[in-house]
Design a protein around this motif. Structure first.
Motif, PDB file in Angstrom:
ATOM      1  N   GLY A   1     150.689  34.613  12.474  1.00  8.91           N
ATOM      2  CA  GLY A   1     151.073  33.339  13.070  1.00  8.91           C
ATOM      3  C   GLY A   1     150.835  33.296  14.569  1.00  8.91           C
ATOM      4  O   GLY A   1     150.269  32.334  15.098  1.00  8.91           O
ATOM      5  N   VAL A   2     151.256  34.349  15.271  1.00  8.38           N
ATOM      6  CA  VAL A   2     151.086  34.387  16.726  1.00  8.38           C
ATOM      7  C   VAL A   2     149.606  34.432  17.087  1.00  8.38           C
ATOM      8  O   VAL A   2     149.155  33.720  18.001  1.00  8.38           O
ATOM      9  CB  VAL A   2     151.839  35.592  17.320  1.00  8.38           C
ATOM     10  CG1 VAL A   2     151.488  35.766  18.797  1.00  8.38           C
ATOM     11  CG2 VAL A   2     153.345  35.396  17.160  1.00  8.38           C
ATOM     12  N   LEU A   3     148.826  35.245  16.398  1.00  5.52           N
ATOM     13  CA  LEU A   3     147.394  35.321  16.701  1.00  5.52           C
ATOM     14  C   LEU A   3     146.689  33.992  16.416  1.00  5.52           C
ATOM     15  O   LEU A   3     145.780  33.593  17.162  1.00  5.52           O
ATOM     16  CB  LEU A   3     146.745  36.441  15.888  1.00  5.52           C
ATOM     17  CG  LEU A   3     147.074  37.866  16.338  1.00  5.52           C
ATOM     18  CD1 LEU A   3     146.448  38.881  15.388  1.00  5.52           C
ATOM     19  CD2 LEU A   3     146.595  38.120  17.761  1.00  5.52           C
ATOM     20  N   ALA A   4     147.108  33.302  15.352  1.00  3.23           N
ATOM     21  CA  ALA A   4     146.514  31.994  15.053  1.00  3.23           C
ATOM     22  C   ALA A   4     146.786  31.007  16.187  1.00  3.23           C
ATOM     23  O   ALA A   4     145.896  30.251  16.606  1.00  3.23           O
ATOM     24  CB  ALA A   4     147.062  31.455  13.738  1.00  3.23           C
ATOM     25  N   VAL A   5     148.006  31.021  16.697  1.00  3.28           N
ATOM     26  CA  VAL A   5     148.356  30.129  17.799  1.00  3.28           C
ATOM     27  C   VAL A   5     147.566  30.490  19.055  1.00  3.28           C
ATOM     28  O   VAL A   5     147.068  29.609  19.775  1.00  3.28           O
ATOM     29  CB  VAL A   5     149.874  30.178  18.063  1.00  3.28           C
ATOM     30  CG1 VAL A   5     150.220  29.448  19.364  1.00  3.28           C
ATOM     31  CG2 VAL A   5     150.629  29.570  16.895  1.00  3.28           C
ATOM     32  N   PHE A   6     147.440  31.778  19.346  1.00  6.69           N
ATOM     33  CA  PHE A   6     146.654  32.207  20.514  1.00  6.69           C
ATOM     34  C   PHE A   6     145.217  31.710  20.402  1.00  6.69           C
ATOM     35  O   PHE A   6     144.626  31.237  21.388  1.00  6.69           O
ATOM     36  CB  PHE A   6     146.663  33.733  20.615  1.00  6.69           C
ATOM     37  CG  PHE A   6     147.959  34.307  21.115  1.00  6.69           C
ATOM     38  CD1 PHE A   6     149.021  33.497  21.463  1.00  6.69           C
ATOM     39  CD2 PHE A   6     148.119  35.681  21.245  1.00  6.69           C
ATOM     40  CE1 PHE A   6     150.220  34.024  21.922  1.00  6.69           C
ATOM     41  CE2 PHE A   6     149.297  36.226  21.714  1.00  6.69           C
ATOM     42  CZ  PHE A   6     150.362  35.393  22.046  1.00  6.69           C
ATOM     43  N   ALA A   7     144.634  31.826  19.198  1.00  9.67           N
ATOM     44  CA  ALA A   7     143.246  31.410  19.006  1.00  9.67           C
ATOM     45  C   ALA A   7     143.092  29.905  19.193  1.00  9.67           C
ATOM     46  O   ALA A   7     142.143  29.438  19.850  1.00  9.67           O
ATOM     47  CB  ALA A   7     142.766  31.825  17.612  1.00  9.67           C
TER      48      ALA A   7
END
Length: 303
Positions: free
Chosen positions: A53-59
């Motif tokens: 979830g966090v990596l998706a938001v960062f991307a």
């Protein structure tokens, strides 16, 4: 570089936020349920859905602003976090349901939920949580973790962690597969017990009616003949009932043995999964799961 991050950073961020998500889940459950439980899908102290979830938001934040997520206005950051963290939760919940026939969390009692996988209430929470993570947690993570650990040593540490991650995943899949197998066995026994009980009810009640009917039909016969007929019918009925009772007791003993295996107080096993996800629902064996859950509640109340 991927979305402004190196592979090395992505590997670290995924591990760190999977662990921090697990910490949040444990604390949240401890506050609301009054007990500490390993809330992860895996056995180790990680919740992969938080890392994804966090990596998706960062991307997505990088795609919007072409800069680090901290550069986005708060309202954009909130919306991105709310939408994409919810999307990750939906995909994770749907995937786990299709793979294991089990819904690990269920928002069916929440207003405007989508299939029980997501709901507006938690979407708002994800938006606030992501805003907090990006503004306050990520700068600290960047300074103390991925950017401060030399890559020569860091890759070795990452290799160890990811090997443990993979081993945990394999063990968890095997545990869930075994858990589903035990549920299937208990469900088959439950259906067999119901069939035996129905047969006993039919034989005991119907046998008495049949004997009465035969005696009435034979009123013209001698009293001795009627008595002999009744004794033979009673003997046959008693033999059949004894066989059914033995079958019923054998099924109950087998069910008790399987239940003990499922509910054994192991660190890794079905009991941990049921404690970690008290609202989990099984698509095929919901009644059996409810039965086991009720047993856990009775055990807890008796202590």
């Amino acid at each position: 570089m991927i979305a402004g991050m190196t592979i090395y950073q992505i590997a670290w961020y995924f591990l760190i936020y999977s662990f921090l998500g697990w910490v949040v889940e444990v604390v949240f459950h401890a506050v609301h349920q009054g007990r500490i439980v390993n809330r992860g899908f895996l056995n180790g102290p990680v919740c992969p859905v938080y890392g994804f979830g966090v990596l998706a938001v960062f991307a997505v934040a990088w795609a919007i602003g072409r800069s680090a997520p901290e550069g986005l206005p708060l309202w954009q950051l909130f919306l991105v976090g709310m939408v994409f963290a919810t999307l990750v939760e939906l995909i994770a919940g749907w995937t786990l349901d299709k793979l294991f026939h089990t819904r690990w969390w269920d928002y069916s009692d929440k207003p405007l939920n989508l299939g029980g996988y997501i709901c507006p209430e938690y979407s708002l929470i994800w938006g606030l949580a992501i805003t907090l993570v990006v503004r306050d947690v990520q700068p600290l993570v960047r300074r103390t973790a991925a950017d401060q650990i030399p890559a020569d040593y860091g890759w070795i540490v990452l290799a160890v962690f990811y090997c443990a991650y993979l081993a945990d995943l394999i063990v968890t899949v095997l545990i869930i597969t075994g858990f589903n197998k035990r549920l299937a066995e208990l469900d088959a026994i439950r259906l067999s017990l119901r069939t035996v009980s129905d047969k006993l009810t039919e034989d005991i009640g119907g046998g008495a009616m049949e004997a009465t009917q035969r005696v009435q039909e034979g009123e013209v016969q001698a009293a001795l003949a009627r008595a002999e007929m009744g004794e033979r019918a009673a003997a046959r009925r008693e033999t059949a009932e004894n066989a059914l009772w033995q079958r019923r007791n054998a099924l109950k003993a087998k069910a008790k043995h399987i239940r003990q295996r499922v509910m054994a107080p192991k660190v890794f096993g079905g009991r941990r999964l049921m404690r970690a996800f008290p609202s989990m629902q099984h698509r095929d064996f919901g009644e059996v799961l409810d039965w086991l859950r009720n047993d856990m509640q009775k055990e807890k109340s008796s202590k």
